[in-house]
Design a protein around this motif. Sequence first.
Motif, short mmCIF file in Angstrom:
data_model
loop_
_atom_site.label_atom_id
_atom_site.label_comp_id
_atom_site.label_asym_id
_atom_site.label_seq_id
_atom_site.Cartn_x
_atom_site.Cartn_y
_atom_site.Cartn_z
N THR A 213 0.82 -1.22 0.00
CA THR A 213 0.00 0.00 0.00
C THR A 213 0.85 1.27 0.00
OG1 THR A 213 -0.18 -0.17 2.41
CG2 THR A 213 -2.00 -1.07 1.10
N LYS A 286 -7.16 -0.10 -4.86
CA LYS A 286 -7.46 -1.49 -4.51
C LYS A 286 -8.46 -1.51 -3.37
CE LYS A 286 -2.91 -3.22 -5.95
NZ LYS A 286 -1.68 -3.92 -5.51
N PRO A 287 -9.75 -1.66 -3.66
CA PRO A 287 -10.79 -1.62 -2.61
C PRO A 287 -10.55 -2.61 -1.48
CG PRO A 287 -11.78 -1.52 -4.79
CD PRO A 287 -10.33 -1.80 -5.01
N SER A 288 -9.97 -3.77 -1.78
CA SER A 288 -9.78 -4.79 -0.74
C SER A 288 -8.84 -4.31 0.36
CB SER A 288 -9.25 -6.09 -1.34
OG SER A 288 -7.96 -5.89 -1.91
N THR A 289 -7.90 -3.42 0.02
CA THR A 289 -6.97 -2.93 1.04
C THR A 289 -7.65 -2.00 2.03
OG1 THR A 289 -6.24 -1.05 -0.33
CG2 THR A 289 -5.02 -3.13 -0.54
N GLU A 291 -11.48 -2.24 2.49
CA GLU A 291 -12.64 -2.95 3.03
C GLU A 291 -12.26 -4.17 3.85
OE1 GLU A 291 -14.51 -3.71 -0.64
OE2 GLU A 291 -15.10 -1.62 -1.00
N ASN A 292 -11.13 -4.80 3.51
CA ASN A 292 -10.70 -5.98 4.26
C ASN A 292 -9.51 -5.67 5.16
OD1 ASN A 292 -12.65 -7.51 2.90
ND2 ASN A 292 -11.25 -8.02 1.24
N ASP A 293 -8.41 -5.23 4.55
CA ASP A 293 -7.16 -5.11 5.30
C ASP A 293 -7.17 -3.97 6.31
OD1 ASP A 293 -5.80 -7.24 3.87
OD2 ASP A 293 -5.80 -5.90 2.15
N LYS A 296 -9.20 -4.86 9.22
CA LYS A 296 -8.56 -5.91 10.02
C LYS A 296 -7.51 -5.29 10.95
CE LYS A 296 -7.44 -9.59 7.78
NZ LYS A 296 -6.69 -10.52 6.89
#
Length: 389
Positions: A213, A286-289, A291-293, A296
């Motif tokens: 990131t 990168k949406p996952s970084t 919404e998820n990472d 977390k």
Amino acid sequence: MAVIKILLVGDIGTGKDSYVRILIGKSYVILRDEKRSKRTSKTRKANTISISITIDRNTSLDVDILKIPGCMRGNSVIKQNIENADGCMVMFDITRPTTYDSVIGWTSDIRNMNDSRDMPFFLLGNKFDLEKHEDINLNPNFMAEYCDANQFSHWFRTSSTDDLNIYESIWYLCNKIIKIRQSLAIIHLSSPILNEQKRKRLMKFVVIGACGTGKTSIIRRFVDNSFKESYRATSGIDCLAKTIREKDIPIDLHIWDVSGRELFYNFTHLFYKDADAFLIVFDVNKPSTLENDALKWKLDLDRKVKSVEDKRIPCFLIGNKYDPSKREILTDGDSMKKFCRSHEFSQYLNVSARANSNIDNAFSRILTVAIACHNVEQEVGREQSQQHE
């Protein structure tokens, strides 16, 4: 600073010599099975290897690794060598169940010979590159229960051939020992700044988030205005420092760069300690970084970091690789404000390490909030008044 003494034990042929050779910088040499007996010999006496371990940019430790040969298990002669040990690594060969069965025997012997109840034990499953371990249950859940039941602080999969977790395992054990020493008031390694006056001016920011990131790029752009196109994941933790001025008073800002690898989750409490602010970084492309990472990491923070005097330690959400011409959905102002309120972030800030966009402004904003939150502003104001007297 006291030297850390670590024991390395395990049966014959588990790979202790190869592990140490990697640590001291020598290449691992693969020997053909048919020539192994001619070219290698069993180690028959304990020997000590001295190395230096870098904990962060400001702290290095001298470490003595006492390697106990497998043939000396249960030998009372080794007692005099292990009495002052700070930690122990027990190694087994994942392809040889008998070496795994010997683990409990080794730990029992060491604990009986060493009076320290605080000494941490790490378990190393070596030769993981061979993948021939059908007879040993290495399921992560099972190994976690095994370690809890047998009082191991942690276990690592290691391989000298692939240089897998060699440095990481010794680095984590050293950090564990540091924490124990701190709790016993033997040493204090949280800062190289020793006098109380300077300690008041020290602030610590911790930067976390998923791999890739741009955490390191953001820090380096702020600290020395540099940027590298090539990407290399941070291994463990790094720490950069920069002196900045707030109301004409110098503040030593230490910025901790924490690896985004999930392996480090079990040890993040070591890095979070005494932090004045947290930055959770995600990649706006990168949406996952986010919404998820990012969530977390925020959950990890909330579980491990306590409020200070009923005030939350500020945590900022940082969207890196921002390009206003692209109008990324992730950086929409209203939606990000709502996201921050829902997950208790102090504020959302867009930056671009590559373009050097909003980096200084972001850190200035974070510093202002951190000072207000922790009442450092009063200390700065008091010192400023004394200077004018």
